[in-house]
Design a protein around this motif. Structure first.
Motif, PDB file in Angstrom:
ATOM      1  N   ASP A  17      47.772 -24.757 -13.115  1.00  0.00           N
ATOM      2  CA  ASP A  17      48.687 -24.578 -14.247  1.00  0.00           C
ATOM      3  C   ASP A  17      48.835 -25.865 -15.057  1.00  0.00           C
ATOM      4  O   ASP A  17      48.851 -25.839 -16.280  1.00  0.00           O
ATOM      5  CB  ASP A  17      50.064 -24.116 -13.768  1.00  0.00           C
ATOM      6  N   VAL A  18      48.921 -27.001 -14.369  1.00  0.00           N
ATOM      7  CA  VAL A  18      49.025 -28.290 -15.051  1.00  0.00           C
ATOM      8  C   VAL A  18      47.762 -28.542 -15.865  1.00  0.00           C
ATOM      9  O   VAL A  18      47.822 -28.939 -17.025  1.00  0.00           O
ATOM     10  CB  VAL A  18      49.264 -29.435 -14.030  1.00  0.00           C
ATOM     11  N   TYR A  19      46.622 -28.306 -15.252  1.00  0.00           N
ATOM     12  CA  TYR A  19      45.327 -28.474 -15.921  1.00  0.00           C
ATOM     13  C   TYR A  19      45.254 -27.620 -17.186  1.00  0.00           C
ATOM     14  O   TYR A  19      44.905 -28.098 -18.257  1.00  0.00           O
ATOM     15  CB  TYR A  19      44.231 -28.105 -14.918  1.00  0.00           C
ATOM     16  N   LYS A  20      45.647 -26.368 -17.071  1.00  0.00           N
ATOM     17  CA  LYS A  20      45.608 -25.455 -18.219  1.00  0.00           C
ATOM     18  C   LYS A  20      46.566 -25.890 -19.321  1.00  0.00           C
ATOM     19  O   LYS A  20      46.247 -25.814 -20.507  1.00  0.00           O
ATOM     20  CB  LYS A  20      45.954 -24.031 -17.770  1.00  0.00           C
ATOM     21  N   ARG A  21      47.764 -26.361 -18.937  1.00  0.00           N
ATOM     22  CA  ARG A  21      48.734 -26.838 -19.922  1.00  0.00           C
ATOM     23  C   ARG A  21      48.226 -28.072 -20.656  1.00  0.00           C
ATOM     24  O   ARG A  21      48.408 -28.219 -21.855  1.00  0.00           O
ATOM     25  CB  ARG A  21      50.060 -27.167 -19.230  1.00  0.00           C
ATOM     26  N   GLN A  22      47.562 -28.959 -19.922  1.00  0.00           N
ATOM     27  CA  GLN A  22      47.016 -30.164 -20.542  1.00  0.00           C
ATOM     28  C   GLN A  22      45.958 -29.798 -21.583  1.00  0.00           C
ATOM     29  O   GLN A  22      45.972 -30.322 -22.692  1.00  0.00           O
ATOM     30  CB  GLN A  22      46.403 -31.087 -19.486  1.00  0.00           C
ATOM     31  N   LYS A  24      45.527 -26.859 -23.118  1.00  0.00           N
ATOM     32  CA  LYS A  24      46.128 -26.094 -24.211  1.00  0.00           C
ATOM     33  C   LYS A  24      46.913 -26.997 -25.158  1.00  0.00           C
ATOM     34  O   LYS A  24      46.757 -26.930 -26.375  1.00  0.00           O
ATOM     35  CB  LYS A  24      47.044 -25.017 -23.645  1.00  0.00           C
ATOM     36  N   ASN A  25      47.755 -27.848 -24.592  1.00  0.00           N
ATOM     37  CA  ASN A  25      48.681 -28.613 -25.414  1.00  0.00           C
ATOM     38  C   ASN A  25      48.140 -29.938 -25.933  1.00  0.00           C
ATOM     39  O   ASN A  25      48.531 -30.380 -27.007  1.00  0.00           O
ATOM     40  CB  ASN A  25      49.974 -28.863 -24.649  1.00  0.00           C
ATOM     41  N   TYR A  34      38.348 -31.706 -23.321  1.00  0.00           N
ATOM     42  CA  TYR A  34      39.082 -32.253 -22.170  1.00  0.00           C
ATOM     43  C   TYR A  34      38.106 -32.890 -21.184  1.00  0.00           C
ATOM     44  O   TYR A  34      38.286 -34.031 -20.752  1.00  0.00           O
ATOM     45  CB  TYR A  34      39.870 -31.115 -21.521  1.00  0.00           C
ATOM     46  N   ASN A  64      47.927 -33.058 -31.243  1.00  0.00           N
ATOM     47  CA  ASN A  64      48.941 -32.480 -30.362  1.00  0.00           C
ATOM     48  C   ASN A  64      49.590 -33.474 -29.412  1.00  0.00           C
ATOM     49  O   ASN A  64      50.605 -33.171 -28.807  1.00  0.00           O
ATOM     50  CB  ASN A  64      48.340 -31.332 -29.546  1.00  0.00           C
ATOM     51  N   ASN A  68      53.534 -33.145 -27.952  1.00  0.00           N
ATOM     52  CA  ASN A  68      53.702 -32.764 -26.541  1.00  0.00           C
ATOM     53  C   ASN A  68      53.829 -34.008 -25.669  1.00  0.00           C
ATOM     54  O   ASN A  68      53.087 -34.199 -24.707  1.00  0.00           O
ATOM     55  CB  ASN A  68      52.500 -31.925 -26.088  1.00  0.00           C
ATOM     56  N   ILE A  71      54.089 -33.677 -21.703  1.00  0.00           N
ATOM     57  CA  ILE A  71      52.818 -33.338 -21.056  1.00  0.00           C
ATOM     58  C   ILE A  71      51.858 -34.526 -21.153  1.00  0.00           C
ATOM     59  O   ILE A  71      51.161 -34.848 -20.187  1.00  0.00           O
ATOM     60  CB  ILE A  71      52.206 -32.066 -21.682  1.00  0.00           C
TER      61      ILE A  71
END
Length: 85
Positions: A17-22, A24-25, A34, A64, A68, A71
């Motif tokens: 989830d952290v990886y995906k948020r990084q 995305k954001n 990335y 971004n 953010n 994050i």
């Protein structure tokens, strides 16, 4: 078939989830960007080089980062841990 303990799955899911948020954001949802940034970071020898690279090149390429900050700060903390060893 034996399954891993639940705690392992939760930790793995949280990391995912952290990886995906990084991505995305911070990288506008672009996984390739990335991974490109990370592949460049691993070539640096010090935290100072990493920080300067992110500050000068990455943040200017991906708008971004300023939107953010929380994050971004967590991402930088993770990176710094790896260079402070």
């Amino acid at each position: 078939i034996r399954r891993p303990p639940r705690s392992t799955r939760k930790e793995s899911s949280a990391a995912s989830d952290v990886y995906k948020r990084q991505i995305k954001n911070l990288f506008e949802g672009d996984t390739a960007s990335y991974e490109k940034v990370l592949s460049q970071i691993v070539t640096f020898e010090s935290w100072e080089e990493v920080f300067n690279f992110i500050d000068v090149q990455v943040k200017t390429e991906y708008d971004n980062w300023n939107k953010n900050e929380e994050i971004a700060d967590r991402f930088l903390a993770i990176l710094q841990k790896n260079f402070d060893r």
